[in-house]
Scaffold this motif. Structure first.
Motif, short mmCIF file in Angstrom:
data_model
loop_
_atom_site.label_atom_id
_atom_site.label_comp_id
_atom_site.label_asym_id
_atom_site.label_seq_id
_atom_site.Cartn_x
_atom_site.Cartn_y
_atom_site.Cartn_z
N SER A 265 -27.73 -58.03 26.27
CA SER A 265 -27.90 -57.32 25.38
C SER A 265 -26.71 -57.24 24.42
N PRO A 266 -26.80 -57.22 22.90
CA PRO A 266 -25.97 -56.97 21.80
C PRO A 266 -24.84 -55.98 22.11
N ASP A 267 -25.25 -54.84 22.62
CA ASP A 267 -24.41 -53.64 22.71
C ASP A 267 -24.10 -53.34 24.19
N TYR A 268 -24.10 -54.54 25.14
CA TYR A 268 -23.87 -54.30 26.47
C TYR A 268 -22.22 -53.87 26.56
N LEU A 269 -21.39 -54.44 25.85
CA LEU A 269 -20.10 -53.80 26.14
C LEU A 269 -19.98 -52.36 25.37
N ASP A 270 -20.72 -52.08 24.38
CA ASP A 270 -20.81 -50.75 23.67
C ASP A 270 -21.11 -49.82 24.85
N LEU A 271 -22.11 -50.12 25.72
CA LEU A 271 -22.68 -49.37 26.65
C LEU A 271 -21.54 -49.20 27.67
N VAL A 272 -20.83 -50.26 28.04
CA VAL A 272 -19.86 -50.19 28.84
C VAL A 272 -18.60 -49.06 28.43
N ARG A 273 -18.43 -49.16 27.26
CA ARG A 273 -17.35 -48.43 26.77
C ARG A 273 -17.83 -46.78 26.89
N ASP A 274 -19.04 -46.80 26.45
CA ASP A 274 -19.67 -45.36 26.47
C ASP A 274 -19.44 -44.76 27.86
N ALA A 275 -19.64 -45.66 28.89
CA ALA A 275 -19.68 -45.15 30.27
C ALA A 275 -18.39 -44.95 30.76
N VAL A 276 -17.31 -45.68 30.27
CA VAL A 276 -15.98 -45.34 30.62
C VAL A 276 -15.72 -43.98 29.87
N ALA A 277 -15.83 -43.73 28.78
CA ALA A 277 -15.60 -42.67 28.06
C ALA A 277 -15.94 -41.25 28.79
N GLU A 278 -17.45 -41.60 29.28
CA GLU A 278 -18.07 -40.59 29.81
C GLU A 278 -17.59 -40.21 31.40
N SER A 279 -17.00 -41.06 31.83
CA SER A 279 -16.64 -41.00 33.23
C SER A 279 -15.19 -40.68 33.56
N MET A 280 -14.28 -40.68 32.43
CA MET A 280 -12.90 -40.22 32.46
C MET A 280 -12.67 -38.87 32.82
N VAL A 281 -11.75 -38.48 33.84
CA VAL A 281 -11.28 -37.37 33.99
C VAL A 281 -10.14 -36.87 33.35
N LEU A 282 -9.25 -37.98 33.67
CA LEU A 282 -7.87 -37.43 33.16
C LEU A 282 -7.26 -38.12 31.89
N ALA A 286 -8.01 -42.35 29.46
CA ALA A 286 -8.98 -42.53 28.29
C ALA A 286 -8.58 -43.67 27.12
N ASP A 287 -7.28 -43.87 27.29
CA ASP A 287 -6.73 -44.97 26.19
C ASP A 287 -7.12 -46.34 26.63
N VAL A 288 -7.60 -46.67 27.76
CA VAL A 288 -8.01 -48.05 28.05
C VAL A 288 -8.70 -48.60 26.93
N THR A 289 -8.42 -49.77 26.80
CA THR A 289 -9.14 -50.72 25.64
C THR A 289 -9.99 -51.51 26.61
N VAL A 290 -11.58 -51.72 26.16
CA VAL A 290 -12.64 -52.62 27.00
C VAL A 290 -12.66 -53.66 25.84
N ALA A 291 -12.43 -54.73 26.08
CA ALA A 291 -12.76 -56.00 25.16
C ALA A 291 -13.43 -57.02 25.92
N GLY A 292 -13.97 -57.60 25.08
CA GLY A 292 -14.85 -58.95 25.66
C GLY A 292 -13.91 -60.11 26.02
N SER A 293 -14.34 -60.92 26.80
CA SER A 293 -13.65 -62.08 27.14
C SER A 293 -13.56 -63.00 25.78
N THR A 294 -12.45 -63.82 25.49
CA THR A 294 -12.59 -64.50 24.63
C THR A 294 -12.32 -66.00 24.87
N LEU A 295 -12.47 -66.27 26.23
CA LEU A 295 -12.14 -67.50 26.75
C LEU A 295 -13.90 -68.10 27.12
N GLY A 296 -14.90 -67.49 27.06
CA GLY A 296 -16.11 -68.18 27.51
C GLY A 296 -16.11 -68.63 28.74
#
Length: 331
Positions: A265-282, A286-296
């Motif tokens: 899905s085109p928004d797969y990584l956005d869904l991952v990022r949303d889940a990261v934000a919702e799951s953080m406690v400390l 929360a400052d972690v960056t979720v990036a798509g692989s650039t190496l294919g």
């Protein structure tokens, strides 16, 4: 990815052994793949040990046939599906049962006498590749993940690859992120069982969806099929939860996420990022960056090559111990 007609100087033979295929290529010290050196052969759970060994030998020989006369082969780097046993240079890929305990380093020594060889878990090789040439470049504390037929990963802390006591650190796919239900196995609660492509397809089919592949799931999710869409969200949410837990534990800067199923899905990584934000406690996590692989698809091969070209990033390899262990490190 750079392709070199004629590579400069030192060249590594890189081998990536997985559950369905084995790849090999020659890679130069700046991460360029030597033109004409890429080779692939099928493996598979029903393959015999002799068949898999033959496939490894064929792709290695094919890659080496493209070695230019003015280039020097300086080593062999191997990324293998795990578990691995770095103390003995052996691998026991979960999806290749006939290869249990395969002495990869010894095998390479017979194939290329005198040539240095290094083997590591395939997920950790991907982490090396991303840190060398990809999405986590410049980060001292990072993780790389692949979401595909399975889920794998590797971790770098303080600019060093984390291998652990046996070489199996980074098995993010086998981390349990769900509460085990009665009558289920520990495997049923793992990230891989929840988030991988085949598992997502199976989950959707169990709920009445009629497709049979990840491609079908992507198409139906795009058309708004509620079950297909729910399977995509379920996978991405599980990945995000795993990232949140790992980041909280290890204080990561950036996580690279790749693999074929991330394109479902085109928004797969956005869904991952949303889940990261919702799951953080400390807050610090929360400052972690979720990036798509650039190496294919080149990540595993480039990571295997990095075992030779970036020895400073490997850290200490596990050493043999005199005290007996209660059970084998490779089931």
């Amino acid at each position: 990815m750079k392709i070199h007609p004629t590579p400069p100087g030192a060249v590594a033979l890189a081998i990536d052994l997985g559950g369905t295929k084995v790849d090999a290529a020659l890679v130069s010290s700046d991460g360029g793949i030597v033109s004409g050196s890429e080779a692939r052969a099928s493996t598979g759970a029903t393959s015999t040990r002799a068949q898999i060994e033959g496939a490894i030998d064929r792709v290695a020989a094919s890659a080496l046939s493209a070695l230019p006369q003015d280039a020097a082969l300086v080593g062999v780097g191997v990324g293998s599906a795990g578990p691995v046993d770095l103390v003995h240079g052996a691998v026991s890929p979960k999806n290749l049962p006939s290869l249990r305990g395969f002495p990869f380093i010894e095998h390479l020594g017979r194939m290329l006498p005198g040539t240095p060889a290094v083997v590591r878990l395939d997920g950790t090789c991907i982490a090396l590749a991303e840190n060398w040439l990809g999405a986590t470049r410049g980060a001292s504390h990072s993780m790389a993940m692949i979401v595909s037929t399975g889920v794998g990963g590797g971790i770098i802390l303080h600019d060093r690859l984390i291998s652990g006591r046996s070489g199996n650190a980074g098995h993010i796919g086998q981390v349990q992120i769900a509460t085990r239900e009665e009558g289920t196995s520990a495997d049923d609660a793992t990230l891989e069982r929840i988030a991988s492509g085949p598992s997502s397809v199976a989950w959707a089919r169990a709920r009445g969806w009629s497709g049979t592949s990840g491609e079908d799931l992507a198409a139906d999710a795009a058309r708004g099929d509620p079950v297909a869409r729910a399977a995509v969200v379920r996978s991405a949410t599980a990945v995000g939860q795993a990232i949140a837990s790992t980041t909280t534990l290890l204080d990561l800067e950036v996580v690279a996420v790749g693999g074929g199923f991330t394109g479902v899905s085109p928004d797969y990584l956005d869904l991952v990022r949303d889940a990261v934000a919702e799951s953080m406690v400390l807050g610090y996590a929360a400052d972690v960056t979720v990036a798509g692989s650039t190496l294919g698809g080149s990540g595993p091969i480039l990571g295997a090559a990095a075992l030779i070209h970036r020895p400073e990033a490997l850290g200490a390899a596990p050493q043999a111990r005199n005290t007996p262990r209660r059970r084998s490190l490779v089931p």
